[in-house]
Design a protein around this motif. Structure first.
Motif, PDB file in Angstrom:
ATOM      1  N   VAL A  57      31.785 -16.417  92.319  1.00 18.62           N
ATOM      2  CA  VAL A  57      32.586 -16.731  91.198  1.00 18.62           C
ATOM      3  C   VAL A  57      34.052 -17.536  91.671  1.00 18.62           C
ATOM      4  O   VAL A  57      34.332 -18.341  91.024  1.00 18.62           O
ATOM      5  CB  VAL A  57      32.837 -15.576  90.460  1.00 18.62           C
ATOM      6  N   LEU A  58      34.514 -16.723  92.727  1.00 15.76           N
ATOM      7  CA  LEU A  58      35.868 -17.244  93.211  1.00 15.76           C
ATOM      8  C   LEU A  58      35.849 -18.621  93.680  1.00 15.76           C
ATOM      9  O   LEU A  58      36.670 -19.221  93.760  1.00 15.76           O
ATOM     10  CB  LEU A  58      36.609 -16.072  94.224  1.00 15.76           C
ATOM     11  N   GLY A 104      35.311 -20.764  90.889  1.00 14.75           N
ATOM     12  CA  GLY A 104      36.507 -20.862  90.264  1.00 14.75           C
ATOM     13  C   GLY A 104      37.608 -22.001  90.891  1.00 14.75           C
ATOM     14  O   GLY A 104      38.355 -22.761  90.402  1.00 14.75           O
ATOM     15  N   LEU A 108      36.885 -25.654  90.515  1.00 12.23           N
ATOM     16  CA  LEU A 108      37.254 -26.085  89.348  1.00 12.23           C
ATOM     17  C   LEU A 108      38.745 -26.440  89.253  1.00 12.23           C
ATOM     18  O   LEU A 108      38.876 -27.462  88.765  1.00 12.23           O
ATOM     19  CB  LEU A 108      36.623 -25.373  88.308  1.00 12.23           C
ATOM     20  N   VAL A 109      39.541 -25.390  89.771  1.00 12.41           N
ATOM     21  CA  VAL A 109      40.685 -25.618  89.573  1.00 12.41           C
ATOM     22  C   VAL A 109      41.551 -26.852  90.447  1.00 12.41           C
ATOM     23  O   VAL A 109      42.356 -27.657  90.227  1.00 12.41           O
ATOM     24  CB  VAL A 109      41.565 -24.552  90.052  1.00 12.41           C
ATOM     25  N   THR A 162      31.550 -27.591  94.712  1.00  6.71           N
ATOM     26  CA  THR A 162      31.937 -27.683  93.255  1.00  6.71           C
ATOM     27  C   THR A 162      32.777 -28.530  92.652  1.00  6.71           C
ATOM     28  O   THR A 162      32.669 -29.153  91.624  1.00  6.71           O
ATOM     29  CB  THR A 162      32.214 -26.009  92.851  1.00  6.71           C
ATOM     30  N   ALA A 208      33.061 -24.203  97.331  1.00  2.21           N
ATOM     31  CA  ALA A 208      34.495 -24.469  96.250  1.00  2.21           C
ATOM     32  C   ALA A 208      34.477 -25.979  96.448  1.00  2.21           C
ATOM     33  O   ALA A 208      34.546 -26.773  95.452  1.00  2.21           O
ATOM     34  CB  ALA A 208      35.583 -23.687  96.857  1.00  2.21           C
TER      35      ALA A 208
END
Length: 320
Positions: A10-11, A14, A17-18, A62, A59
């Motif tokens: 999840v991190l 996230g 996405l940020v 993503t 990350a």
């Protein structure tokens, strides 16, 4: 086990996405959006330096997918994000978190100087690839850059009723690829330092801080830089263009080495360390030209070991 993997996943998603949001903010325009664009690697560094290189990979992928969707399927923008943002983060995170047990039983972390050289190597490779892709263009990569800058300058000159300069009059074209790479490396280093500092603040860092005063460069870098500088000054056409840009990129590690000398000297003082460093960085960013002095200082450090000499001459140490 599944719940243990869920939180890092999840991190990672996230953070990606940020990061993509920061990257796409540049399309909105404005100074604030530009700052967000520069900070696009920061969320990737945060999750990577905290949770490890595999998390940084997730990350980054993503973020690449989010950029692709956010630009309505622009593969070029997404690939640019992956190459200039995600890939260097994965490289820095992986190398930074490498460690081995030394002879004294303590952990020996991967040297920060080698992490920096990894980024420099990526920058050199990018220039070489760009030059190879532009071989069939008039004037090669330098010609492409000159024409691009001339086209960008034409509206500005026309608005003032002036004749736009031709491609050959754009003086900075010869050095632009190297300057772009330098800017990219510096912003990558800044984002990594910001992420490491934030993680240390909350006790989430995996490795100890990389002290600027402990930066070491390999001995072969100085002669390679000298050869590039000689090529920039003597060789014509594409060879000289390559020499100029390689010399610029290879000068950057010596600028960091010069900074390491400044940090080391300041650390030997017992008082006013922070004000001295703040004042130094203010002068550096306001005037710019002290960077040349830092490059020279870094070369001297590489040659004779200034920090060791300052250590021996410091109070409480034996002189030679």
């Amino acid at each position: 086990m599944a719940s243990g993997l869920a939180a890092p996943l999840v991190l990672a998603v996230g953070g990606g996405l940020v990061s993509a949001f920061f990257y796409l903010a540049v399309l909105l325009g404005g100074f604030g959006a530009l700052i967000l664009g520069y900070l696009a690697p920061l969320p990737l560094f945060l999750v990577g330096l905290w949770l490890g290189a595999p998390t940084a990979v997730i990350a980054g992928l993503t973020g690449g997918a989010a950029v692709l969707l956010g630009t309505s399927g622009s593969l070029l923008v997404s690939v640019a994000y992956l190459l200039t943002g995600a890939l260097p983060v994965v490289l820095v995170v992986r190398q930074s978190l490498l460690a081995r047990v030394g002879g004294s039983g303590d952990l020996e972390w991967y040297p920060p100087g080698r992490v920096l050289l990894g980024l420099v190597g990526m920058g050199v490779a990018a220039v070489l690839v760009a030059m190879s892709l532009a071989l069939d263009q008039p004037g090669g990569l330098e010609g492409v850059v000159r024409r691009m800058l001339a086209q960008l300058a034409e509206p500005l000159f026309s608005a003032q009723g002036l004749a736009a300069p031709g491609p050959e009059a754009v003086w900075m074209a010869s050095a632009l690829p190297g300057l772009v790479v330098i800017s990219w490396i510096v912003m990558t280093v800044i984002n990594a330092a910001l992420a490491q500092g934030a993680l240390m603040r909350f006790g989430r860092n995996r490795r100890p801080p990389m002290r600027m005063g402990a930066l070491e460069l390999p001995v072969w870098l100085l002669p390679v830089f000298a050869v590039s500088l000689a090529a920039a000054l003597t060789l014509p056409d594409s060879f000289g263009f390559l020499g100029i840009n390689l010399a610029l990129i290879l000068a950057l590690p010596f600028a960091f080495a010069g900074l390491s000398v400044v940090h080391h000297v300041v650390s030997l003082r017992k008082t006013a360390r922070a004000p001295l460093l703040v004042g130094f960085y203010m002068v550096l960013f306001l005037f710019g030209w002290p960077i040349l002095l830092l490059v020279g200082l870094g070369m001297i450090e590489q040659w004779i070991g200034l920090r060791r000499r300052f250590d021996r001459a410091a109070p409480g140490q034996e002189d030679e």
